[in-house]
Write an enzyme that holds these catalytic residues in place. Structure first.
Site, mmCIF file in Angstrom:
data_model
loop_
_atom_site.group_PDB
_atom_site.id
_atom_site.type_symbol
_atom_site.label_atom_id
_atom_site.label_comp_id
_atom_site.label_asym_id
_atom_site.label_seq_id
_atom_site.Cartn_x
_atom_site.Cartn_y
_atom_site.Cartn_z
ATOM 1 N N ARG A 7 142.458 100.145 -37.472
ATOM 2 C CA ARG A 7 142.129 99.577 -36.169
ATOM 3 C C ARG A 7 143.435 99.490 -35.405
ATOM 4 O O ARG A 7 144.443 99.007 -35.926
ATOM 5 C CB ARG A 7 141.512 98.189 -36.314
ATOM 6 C CG ARG A 7 141.061 97.613 -34.990
ATOM 7 C CD ARG A 7 140.213 96.370 -35.173
ATOM 8 N NE ARG A 7 140.958 95.253 -35.694
ATOM 9 C CZ ARG A 7 141.635 94.375 -34.952
ATOM 10 N NH1 ARG A 7 141.699 94.516 -33.644
ATOM 11 N NH2 ARG A 7 142.270 93.377 -35.519
ATOM 12 N N GLU A 15 133.421 99.606 -28.259
ATOM 13 C CA GLU A 15 132.758 100.094 -29.469
ATOM 14 C C GLU A 15 131.930 101.324 -29.106
ATOM 15 O O GLU A 15 131.638 101.575 -27.936
ATOM 16 C CB GLU A 15 131.849 99.004 -30.040
ATOM 17 C CG GLU A 15 132.561 97.712 -30.392
ATOM 18 C CD GLU A 15 133.499 97.858 -31.567
ATOM 19 O OE1 GLU A 15 133.203 98.677 -32.458
ATOM 20 O OE2 GLU A 15 134.521 97.164 -31.599
ATOM 21 N N ARG A 49 140.246 96.432 -42.949
ATOM 22 C CA ARG A 49 140.877 97.570 -42.290
ATOM 23 C C ARG A 49 142.341 97.267 -42.005
ATOM 24 O O ARG A 49 142.699 96.124 -41.710
ATOM 25 C CB ARG A 49 140.186 97.891 -40.962
ATOM 26 C CG ARG A 49 138.762 98.339 -41.096
ATOM 27 C CD ARG A 49 138.125 98.551 -39.754
ATOM 28 N NE ARG A 49 138.083 97.281 -39.010
ATOM 29 C CZ ARG A 49 137.407 97.084 -37.897
ATOM 30 N NH1 ARG A 49 136.725 98.068 -37.349
ATOM 31 N NH2 ARG A 49 137.418 95.912 -37.301
#
Length: 71
Positions: A7, A15, A49
């Site tokens: 990310r 998104e 992430r």
């Protein structure tokens, strides 16, 4: 080398299901897809992430997303 989910740090991009989500993703892909990327991890998010600043083709991917209005 191996694929890693990352990310991008310090930016907020739409998104996939949000307006301009696909365009934002396409812009990042045009810069980074099939190119070697250098990531500088800053932390890990709650989903596991890696949160990082990225560089592709000698350009700061985070900054390029913002400059293009994609984040």
């Amino acid at each position: 080398y191996q694929p890693v989910k990352v990310r991008l740090a310090e930016i907020d991009a739409p998104e996939k299901a949000q307006p301009f989500g696909n365009r934002s993703r396409q812009h990042l892909a045009a810069l980074c897809f099939q190119h070697r990327a250098t990531i500088r991890p800053t932390t890990t998010d709650r989903y596991g992430r890696t949160v990082a600043r990225g560089e592709c083709q000698g350009r700061d991917a985070n900054l390029e997303q913002v400059r293009a209005g994609m984040a």
